[in-house]
Design a protein around this motif. Sequence first.
Motif, PDB file in Angstrom:
ATOM      1  N   HIS A 237       0.775  -1.119   0.009  1.00 29.98           N
ATOM      2  CA  HIS A 237       0.037   0.131   0.175  1.00 29.98           C
ATOM      3  C   HIS A 237       0.972   1.156  -0.058  1.00 29.98           C
ATOM      4  O   HIS A 237       2.195   1.181   0.202  1.00 29.98           O
ATOM      5  CB  HIS A 237      -0.922   0.034   1.199  1.00 29.98           C
ATOM      6  N   ARG A 238       0.319   2.395  -0.250  1.00 31.55           N
ATOM      7  CA  ARG A 238       0.953   3.669  -0.299  1.00 31.55           C
ATOM      8  C   ARG A 238       1.199   4.246   0.948  1.00 31.55           C
ATOM      9  O   ARG A 238       0.237   3.830   1.952  1.00 31.55           O
ATOM     10  CB  ARG A 238       0.644   4.559  -1.333  1.00 31.55           C
ATOM     11  N   ASP A 243       5.575  10.055  -1.348  1.00 33.20           N
ATOM     12  CA  ASP A 243       4.798  10.092  -2.683  1.00 33.20           C
ATOM     13  C   ASP A 243       5.786   9.042  -3.811  1.00 33.20           C
ATOM     14  O   ASP A 243       6.081  10.021  -4.860  1.00 33.20           O
ATOM     15  CB  ASP A 243       4.780  11.816  -2.860  1.00 33.20           C
ATOM     16  N   PRO A 245       5.472   4.900  -5.349  1.00 32.85           N
ATOM     17  CA  PRO A 245       4.561   3.971  -5.638  1.00 32.85           C
ATOM     18  C   PRO A 245       4.931   2.704  -4.709  1.00 32.85           C
ATOM     19  O   PRO A 245       6.245   2.760  -4.519  1.00 32.85           O
ATOM     20  CB  PRO A 245       4.450   3.667  -6.870  1.00 32.85           C
TER      21      PRO A 245
END
Length: 338
Positions: A237-238, A243, A245
């Motif tokens: 997940h982020r 910022d 990936p």
Amino acid sequence: MMEETMTINRRSFLASSIAALAAPALTRTAFAADDGWPRRPLTILTPFDVGGSADRMARGFAQYMPKYLGKPVQVVDRAGAGGMIGTTWFMHQPADGYTVMLTPATPFIPVNILVTNAPYKLSDMTFVNAQWKDDTVLLVPKDRPWKTAKELIDAIKASPGKISTGVDFGSVGHITTMALLDALGLKPEAIRIVTFDGAGAMRTALAGGQIDFNIGQVEGADFIKDFIRPLALFLDHRRPDYDVPPINEVLADYHTSVPIIPGSVRSFVYRAEFKAQHPDDYAKFVAAYRATMADDGFKKFLADNRMGNDWVGEEETTRIMQVSFDTLAKYKDLIKPS
């Protein structure tokens, strides 16, 4: 009568004075008998270099724990072989509680057992508490040309053996680096691998541009954030504060993926015999440990150093260690001693 009264008063005064002088000695004797362990300073052993996360964390405990333990605490670093030299030394110390290890228990202890034939096993140890866990991130120095993970991967593919990375042998970053190469169909020779005996020296090399990239820990890299650029996270997940990936989003372009291996978990570790043979003394250490974690000054120290302050306890920490061991057993062939 006056003389008799004065004599009695003098006797009463002398008796009271003797009792008052004796009381502190009796109190000290009673306290020492009741207090027992610890009777002398404690040593925190970190099996990695000065300046690494375990060393910095240990020095915080050395500053704040004596208030609750009642004795001074000193820190000793014994680095080498991915933590195995220091851990082996620790396992040969008396099981009396006066030497406790603070280490990234996973992945290093499982890797030492699985890969480098360490002379100990998980059941030889008591894992007190998984206090701090890091996420894993792909980093490059800011002066390097790659702005995305895909650009870096394509550069490695285009120039095998030219681009360098730093690894701390047996770390999550080391294992993940090898897993990434394997997923891309590349051999270890596709990059130049520089081995460091501790994350502190490796981060310094990354910040100074002495290596081209590193797969390391998020919070550990915070100290060099002005000199590095993150490219991808090894999560499913982020993260709102990064910022970039997740790595498997990047690898979708290459029709492959890598396993997400749990990040480093820092824990105090005792020889199992200490708790088994001296449960009351072990309980005193745990009580002092928890009191230290609740100390406002220590909490500020942890926050300032981006360190975790979680309490999950011995049972859950032991479970985490076993899960990590089982996971790393699947990938042990991806790394080998330098």
